[in-house]
Design a protein around this motif. Structure first.
Motif, PDB file in Angstrom:
ATOM      1  N   LEU A  78      43.060  42.905  34.517  1.00  0.00           N
ATOM      2  CA  LEU A  78      42.345  42.795  35.844  1.00  0.00           C
ATOM      3  C   LEU A  78      42.868  41.423  36.493  1.00  0.00           C
ATOM      4  O   LEU A  78      42.552  40.177  35.754  1.00  0.00           O
ATOM      5  CB  LEU A  78      40.981  42.890  35.744  1.00  0.00           C
ATOM      6  N   SER A  79      43.252  41.461  37.925  1.00  0.00           N
ATOM      7  CA  SER A  79      43.611  40.008  38.248  1.00  0.00           C
ATOM      8  C   SER A  79      42.753  39.862  39.737  1.00  0.00           C
ATOM      9  O   SER A  79      42.412  40.916  40.297  1.00  0.00           O
ATOM     10  CB  SER A  79      45.029  40.167  38.893  1.00  0.00           C
ATOM     11  N   VAL A  80      42.141  38.574  39.800  1.00  0.00           N
ATOM     12  CA  VAL A  80      41.285  38.364  40.897  1.00  0.00           C
ATOM     13  C   VAL A  80      41.950  37.233  41.599  1.00  0.00           C
ATOM     14  O   VAL A  80      42.136  36.141  41.004  1.00  0.00           O
ATOM     15  CB  VAL A  80      39.889  38.036  40.463  1.00  0.00           C
ATOM     16  N   LEU A  81      41.950  37.352  43.031  1.00  0.00           N
ATOM     17  CA  LEU A  81      42.259  36.146  43.941  1.00  0.00           C
ATOM     18  C   LEU A  81      41.346  35.476  44.207  1.00  0.00           C
ATOM     19  O   LEU A  81      40.206  35.930  44.697  1.00  0.00           O
ATOM     20  CB  LEU A  81      43.212  36.618  44.993  1.00  0.00           C
ATOM     21  N   ILE A  82      40.987  33.997  44.159  1.00  0.00           N
ATOM     22  CA  ILE A  82      40.053  33.281  44.536  1.00  0.00           C
ATOM     23  C   ILE A  82      39.847  32.783  45.857  1.00  0.00           C
ATOM     24  O   ILE A  82      40.674  32.211  46.237  1.00  0.00           O
ATOM     25  CB  ILE A  82      40.049  31.900  43.521  1.00  0.00           C
ATOM     26  N   ASP A  83      38.915  33.493  46.489  1.00  0.00           N
ATOM     27  CA  ASP A  83      38.906  33.308  48.165  1.00  0.00           C
ATOM     28  C   ASP A  83      37.925  32.356  48.550  1.00  0.00           C
ATOM     29  O   ASP A  83      37.136  31.901  47.586  1.00  0.00           O
ATOM     30  CB  ASP A  83      38.673  34.830  48.761  1.00  0.00           C
ATOM     31  N   GLN A  84      37.503  32.164  49.557  1.00  0.00           N
ATOM     32  CA  GLN A  84      36.654  31.007  50.122  1.00  0.00           C
ATOM     33  C   GLN A  84      35.426  31.586  49.972  1.00  0.00           C
ATOM     34  O   GLN A  84      34.491  30.645  49.442  1.00  0.00           O
ATOM     35  CB  GLN A  84      36.827  31.104  51.573  1.00  0.00           C
ATOM     36  N   GLU A  85      34.922  32.868  49.619  1.00  0.00           N
ATOM     37  CA  GLU A  85      33.906  33.305  49.462  1.00  0.00           C
ATOM     38  C   GLU A  85      33.297  32.896  47.983  1.00  0.00           C
ATOM     39  O   GLU A  85      32.072  32.378  47.529  1.00  0.00           O
ATOM     40  CB  GLU A  85      33.546  34.734  49.727  1.00  0.00           C
ATOM     41  N   ILE A  86      34.250  32.977  47.217  1.00  0.00           N
ATOM     42  CA  ILE A  86      34.022  32.681  45.722  1.00  0.00           C
ATOM     43  C   ILE A  86      33.755  31.349  45.548  1.00  0.00           C
ATOM     44  O   ILE A  86      32.856  30.827  44.866  1.00  0.00           O
ATOM     45  CB  ILE A  86      35.097  33.349  44.823  1.00  0.00           C
ATOM     46  N   ILE A  87      34.653  30.623  46.201  1.00  0.00           N
ATOM     47  CA  ILE A  87      34.580  29.167  46.386  1.00  0.00           C
ATOM     48  C   ILE A  87      32.982  28.681  46.762  1.00  0.00           C
ATOM     49  O   ILE A  87      32.586  27.820  46.112  1.00  0.00           O
ATOM     50  CB  ILE A  87      35.598  28.480  47.032  1.00  0.00           C
ATOM     51  N   GLU A  88      32.739  29.188  47.739  1.00  0.00           N
ATOM     52  CA  GLU A  88      31.499  28.576  48.074  1.00  0.00           C
ATOM     53  C   GLU A  88      30.360  29.089  47.280  1.00  0.00           C
ATOM     54  O   GLU A  88      29.272  28.607  47.053  1.00  0.00           O
ATOM     55  CB  GLU A  88      31.089  29.386  49.684  1.00  0.00           C
ATOM     56  N   ASP A  89      30.280  30.166  46.660  1.00  0.00           N
ATOM     57  CA  ASP A  89      29.307  30.794  45.849  1.00  0.00           C
ATOM     58  C   ASP A  89      29.262  30.306  44.526  1.00  0.00           C
ATOM     59  O   ASP A  89      28.190  30.082  43.720  1.00  0.00           O
ATOM     60  CB  ASP A  89      29.473  32.538  45.518  1.00  0.00           C
ATOM     61  N   LYS A  90      30.620  29.918  44.044  1.00  0.00           N
ATOM     62  CA  LYS A  90      30.904  29.108  42.785  1.00  0.00           C
ATOM     63  C   LYS A  90      30.358  30.090  41.616  1.00  0.00           C
ATOM     64  O   LYS A  90      30.347  29.990  40.504  1.00  0.00           O
ATOM     65  CB  LYS A  90      29.997  27.831  42.663  1.00  0.00           C
ATOM     66  N   THR A  91      30.493  31.421  41.909  1.00  0.00           N
ATOM     67  CA  THR A  91      29.879  32.338  40.939  1.00  0.00           C
ATOM     68  C   THR A  91      31.054  33.679  41.244  1.00  0.00           C
ATOM     69  O   THR A  91      31.355  33.906  42.074  1.00  0.00           O
ATOM     70  CB  THR A  91      28.554  32.855  40.891  1.00  0.00           C
TER      71      THR A  91
END
Length: 256
Positions: A78-91
């Motif tokens: 599985l590959s996941v791209l780190i987007d702005q929402e993930i950056i803001e949630d930090k989870t």
């Protein structure tokens, strides 16, 4: 003219700001119907690496647009791209699908024996083709998602197409080209891993916990594509052995 210049400058600042990103410590959890301990979590973009604990939890440094890869023997990649929402949630919580062994082949109709003269008589009817089914067949290699995005980013209509200009200024075109290169390396690396792991580690053993890290170490080498793309397995195996000794030496040096 002055207004146009101001608009162009504003667009430039906007796209330039997209490229700016901070590094954060991402707290994550892997969920699955099978064991979630020791799942490899690899930040391909920053070349960082960690593993999950027995609860599937992990911590890793990431930046905007980094790519995380989740890999284990029991699960599908599985590959996941780190987007702005993930950056803001930090989870981040991900669910990994189990690797399911293929079922035994089911034979329907007459059984073919392998004897060509006998089997010719047992084959009934004519093969179905896309032309007969009325389906247009595409003869070229299908483009990946990144390749389609690059095409969109570098083409456009009008006397002066804006897409190539804006994407060139913002760095998106360069980023997409780099992503395509990384995907090519990853695809080749996993193909090599599947074919040659058994032979490689019988000649030069390596602990299971470090196998994925080693293969990423190999795929990031500058000469990886040159030495492994369209080469025979014997030549690739020779290259892998050299890299494995270099990987072990690096591990030993870092430990000391």
């Amino acid at each position: 003219m002055e207004k146009n210049s101001l608009l162009f400058f504003s667009v430039f600042l906007f796209f330039s700001s997209i490229g700016f990103s901070q590094t954060i410590d991402l707290l994550g959890k892997v969920q699955s119907e099978s064991d979630v301990e020791n799942v490899h979590v690899i930040n391909k973009s920053a070349q960082r690496f960690t593993t999950t604990n027995k609860y599937g939890e992990f911590k890793i440094s990431v930046s905007l647009n980094d790519t995380l890869v989740f890999s284990s023997i029991q699960h599908k990649l599985l590959s996941v791209l780190i987007d702005q929402e993930i950056i803001e949630d930090k989870t981040l919580v991900v669910f990994l699908e189990e690797q399911v062994n293929e079922l035994d082949q089911v034979v329907v109709g007459k059984v073919l024996t392998g004897d060509i003269m006998s089997d010719v008589g047992n084959v009934e009817g004519e093969p179905m083709t896309s032309k007969k089914a009325g389906i247009p067949s595409y003869q070229g290699k299908p483009k990946t998602q990144s390749e389609r995005r690059l095409t969109e980013a570098t083409t456009g209509a009008g006397i002066i197409p804006l897409n190539p200009i804006l994407n060139g200024i913002s760095g998106r075109t360069k980023e997409l080209k780099q992503r395509i290169l990384l995907e090519e390396k990853e695809t080749l690396m996993y193909s090599i891993k599947a074919r040659l792991s058994e032979d490689l580690f019988s000649l030069e053993p390596l602990h299971d916990d470090f196998i994925m890290e080693y293969f990423y170490f190999v795929s990031e080498a500058e000469d990886f594509l040159e030495r492994c793309k369209s080469k025979t397995d014997i030549l690739i195996l020779e290259y892998l052995l050299v890299k494995l000794k270099a990987y072990k030496k690096n591990k030993y040096d870092n430990k000391n």
